[in-house]
Design an enzyme around this catalytic site. Structure first.
Site, mmCIF file in Angstrom:
data_model
loop_
_atom_site.group_PDB
_atom_site.id
_atom_site.type_symbol
_atom_site.label_atom_id
_atom_site.label_comp_id
_atom_site.label_asym_id
_atom_site.label_seq_id
_atom_site.Cartn_x
_atom_site.Cartn_y
_atom_site.Cartn_z
ATOM 1 N N SER A 40 0.619 -1.189 -0.047
ATOM 2 C CA SER A 40 0.071 0.034 0.062
ATOM 3 C C SER A 40 0.965 1.348 0.172
ATOM 4 O O SER A 40 1.786 1.415 -1.014
ATOM 5 C CB SER A 40 -1.107 -0.094 1.254
ATOM 6 O OG SER A 40 -1.779 1.026 1.331
ATOM 7 N N ASP A 45 -1.307 1.387 -4.199
ATOM 8 C CA ASP A 45 -1.935 0.006 -4.610
ATOM 9 C C ASP A 45 -3.242 0.701 -5.014
ATOM 10 O O ASP A 45 -4.217 -0.150 -5.332
ATOM 11 C CB ASP A 45 -2.223 -0.939 -3.764
ATOM 12 C CG ASP A 45 -2.817 -0.941 -2.691
ATOM 13 O OD1 ASP A 45 -2.733 0.412 -2.010
ATOM 14 O OD2 ASP A 45 -3.438 -1.657 -1.930
ATOM 15 N N ASP A 52 -2.630 6.110 -3.532
ATOM 16 C CA ASP A 52 -1.401 5.552 -2.754
ATOM 17 C C ASP A 52 -0.860 4.264 -3.653
ATOM 18 O O ASP A 52 -1.231 4.287 -4.663
ATOM 19 C CB ASP A 52 -1.655 4.938 -1.445
ATOM 20 C CG ASP A 52 -2.856 3.863 -1.633
ATOM 21 O OD1 ASP A 52 -3.449 3.753 -2.301
ATOM 22 O OD2 ASP A 52 -2.888 3.054 -0.352
ATOM 23 N N ASP A 81 -6.000 1.972 -3.518
ATOM 24 C CA ASP A 81 -7.081 1.590 -2.970
ATOM 25 C C ASP A 81 -7.592 2.989 -1.980
ATOM 26 O O ASP A 81 -8.462 2.994 -1.347
ATOM 27 C CB ASP A 81 -7.158 0.531 -2.074
ATOM 28 C CG ASP A 81 -6.054 0.466 -0.946
ATOM 29 O OD1 ASP A 81 -5.134 1.632 -0.751
ATOM 30 O OD2 ASP A 81 -6.163 -0.633 -0.233
#
Length: 450
Positions: A99, A241, A239, A243
Site C-alpha cells: 500500500s 495500490d 497510494d 485503494d
C-alpha cells in the site's frame, strides 16, 4: 490479528520478515484449500515494487504446485483484484502490495470469492501451515499440476467497469492525477482520458524503488503545488495500490477522506441514493465532519480503525458509503473495498451534477484542530485500564462537552497508547491531550527514551 496477518494482510520488509518462502507457502495453502473438490482458480495482482515480481512468481509456483491455476493480472490495483475475483468466478485472489509503505516493504492481501478481505479463520490456517503446525500438503503431479495464465484482460474489464460508473462526460475538465509511481500509473489516466478529461499526470514513471517516494496520497503537498501551477479544476492522489484517494480542490486545499465522505454523502443524500441516510466512518474521523453531517440531516456510524471494519458495518446494515480519513472510501453499489480511482470518479460526479467547484461542496465542513500524541508504554491494556487514566479521560470528556472530543486507544501494531483530542483551538487540544499523557507518565506506564 494473527502472527503474520494484520488488518491489511501479511506485511513486512521484503526478504526480511516477508520472504519468498512465505509467499510460496501462502500459494501452496490457497491452491490446496480451494482445490479440494475442483480445479481452483486464483488471480494475482501486484504493484510496482521491485520485490512484487519475485513474490508473484513465488505465489504462482505455490499455487500451481498444489494443483490450482494462477491467473496473472500483472501490475494492477487492489480494487481491481477484488472486482475480478467477485465478478469472474475465482476462488480467491492475492494482491501483492504494501500500500502506502516504502518500496522495500511488501505485503500479501488475500481476497475471498466475494471480493472481501479473507476471513480470519482461513488466515489462521495459513499461519499454522507456514509455522509447520499442520501436515505437509500433497504436491500435484502429472496432468494435475496447475497452469499459469496471462490474464491482462481482467484488468481491462475492470477499466471498463470504472468508465461505466461515470454519469456524464468529463469534457473540458482539467484534472491532475498523482499516481504515486504505483498501481494506478496506467489505469487512472486511461479512465480519465476515456471520459474526456484534460488529464495531467505526475509520478507515473515507476522504477521499482520510487513507489510512494515523495509522491501520492501520503505526500499530498506535491499535488497541491501541481494543481495551483497548472490552474487545474481538481486533483486526485492515490497510494501505492490505489485503494486510497485524497483530493485537492482548485484552490489547492486538501480534501481528505472525511471531506470526500461529506461531499459524496451529501450529494447522495440529496438525490436519494444514500441508503438509510447514513455514512459509516471510523472513530478517527474529524469532529467537524459529524457536526456538518448533523446540519445536513445525515446520520453516521463509527467503527474501529480499518476499512475492513467499515465494510463489515456497511454489509451488515445495507449502507452505501463509508470510509476513513486516510482516503479509503467504499461505495458498496460498485465495490467491496476502498477504490481510489472509483472515489475520484464519484467526486467528479458530485461536482458535475451539482455544477459546483470542489471547494464549494466541501465548504460547510469546519475541520477541527487535532492533536495526537503517541505514548510508548510497558503494557497497553494495563495503561488503558488504569483508574486514574480513565478518570483523566472522563474529566476531559466533561470539560469538552459538545465542543470537541477525546479518543484514547491502543495501537494495533506497536506498544503505544494513542491520545487524541479535537477541539476548537490548538491550545485547547494541547491542554487536554497532555492532561491525560501526564497521568500516563506519572503512573509509571510510559517507557521513556524508547
Amino acid at each position: 490479528m494473527g502472527k503474520y496477518f494484520g488488518t491489511d494482510g501479511f506485511r513486512g520488509e521484503a526478504n526480511v520478515n516477508l520472504t519468498v518462502e512465505h509467499a510460496f507457502k501462502v500459494g501452496r495453502f490457497l491452491g490446496y484449500y480451494f482445490g479440494k473438490d475442483h480445479k481452483a482458480k486464483i488471480v494475482i495482482g501486484k504493484d510496482t515494487r521491485r520485490s512484487s515480481y519475485m513474490f508473484e512468481y513465488a505465489l504462482a509456483s505455490g499455487i500451481t504446485a498444489s494443483g490450482a491455476d494462477a491467473y496473472l493480472l500483472h501490475v494492477t490495483t487492489t480494487p481491481s483484484v477484488s472486482y475480478v475475483v467477485r465478478t469472474e468466478d475465482f476462488d480467491c485472489g492475492v494482491m501483492i502490495s504494501a500500500s502506502h509503505n516504502p518500496y522495500y516493504d511488501n505485503g500479501l492481501k488475500v481476497i475471498n470469492s466475494l471480493g472481501q478481505k479473507m476471513t480470519a479463520d482461513v488466515e489462521q490456517m495459513i499461519e499454522d501451515y507456514i509455522d509447520g503446525k499442520t501436515e505437509e500438503l500433497p504436491l500435484a503431479t502429472r496432468e494435475n499440476i496447475g497452469r499459469t495464465v496471462d490474464y491482462a484482460m481482467g484488468r481491462n474489464r475492470y477499466i471498463g467497469h470504472l468508465i461505466m460508473t461515470a454519469t456524464r462526460s468529463f469534457k473540458d475538465k482539467r484534472v491532475g492525477l498523482d499516481c504515486s509511481n504505483g498501481s494506478a500509473w496506467q489505469i487512472a489516466k486511461s479512465v480519465f482520458d476515456a471520459l474526456g478529461a484534460k488529464t495531467y499526470v505526475i509520478n507515473a514513471e515507476p522504477d521499482g524503488t520510487n513507489i510512494n517516494t515523495n509522491c501520492g496520497s501520503t505526500h499530498i503537498e506535491v499535488l497541491q503545488k501541481f494543481v495551483l501551477e497548472k490552474g487545474l479544476d481538481v486533483g486526485f492522489a492515490y497510494d501505492g495500490d490505489a485503494d486510497r484517494c485524497i483530493a485537492v480542490d482548485e484552490e489547492g486545499r486538501v480534501i481528505d477522506g472525511d471531506l470526500i465522505m461529506y461531499v459524496c454523502g451529501k450529494y447522495m443524500h440529496e438525490n436519494g441514493t444514500l441508503n438509510n441516510d447514513t455514512v459509516v466512518t471510523t472513530v478517527m474521523s474529524n469532529f467537524g465532519l459529524y457536526r456538518a453531517f448533523d446540519q445536513a440531516g445525515i446520520r453516521y456510524e463509527k467503527t474501529a480503525v480499518g476499512d475492513k471494519y467499515v465494510y463489515e458495518n456497511m454489509a451488515q446494515n445495507g449502507h452505501s458509503i463509508g470510509g476513513e480519513q486516510s482516503g479509503h472510501i467504499i461505495f458498496s453499489k460498485f465495490a467491496t473495498t476502498g477504490d481510489g480511482i472509483l472515489t475520484s470518479l464519484k467526486v467528479m460526479e458530485a461536482m458535475l451534477e451539482k455544477k459546483a467547484k470542489l471547494s464549494e461542496l466541501a465548504k460547510p465542513v469546519k475541520i477541527y484542530p487535532q492533536l495526537l500524541v503517541n505514548v510508548r508504554v510497558q503494557d497497553k491494556p494495563t495503561a488503558q485500564a488504569d483508574p486514574d487514566v480513565q478518570a483523566a479521560v472522563k474529566s476531559v470528556e466533561e470539560a469538552l462537552g459538545d465542543t470537541g472530543r477525546i479518543l484514547v486507544r491502543e495501537s494495533g501494531t506497536e506498544p503505544v497508547i494513542r491520545v487524541m483530542v479535537e477541539a476548537e483551538t490548538e491550545d485547547i487540544c494541547s491542554k487536554y491531550v497532555y492532561q491525560v499523557v501526564d497521568v500516563l507518565k506519572a503512573k509509571g506506564h510510559a517507557v521513556e527514551g524508547k
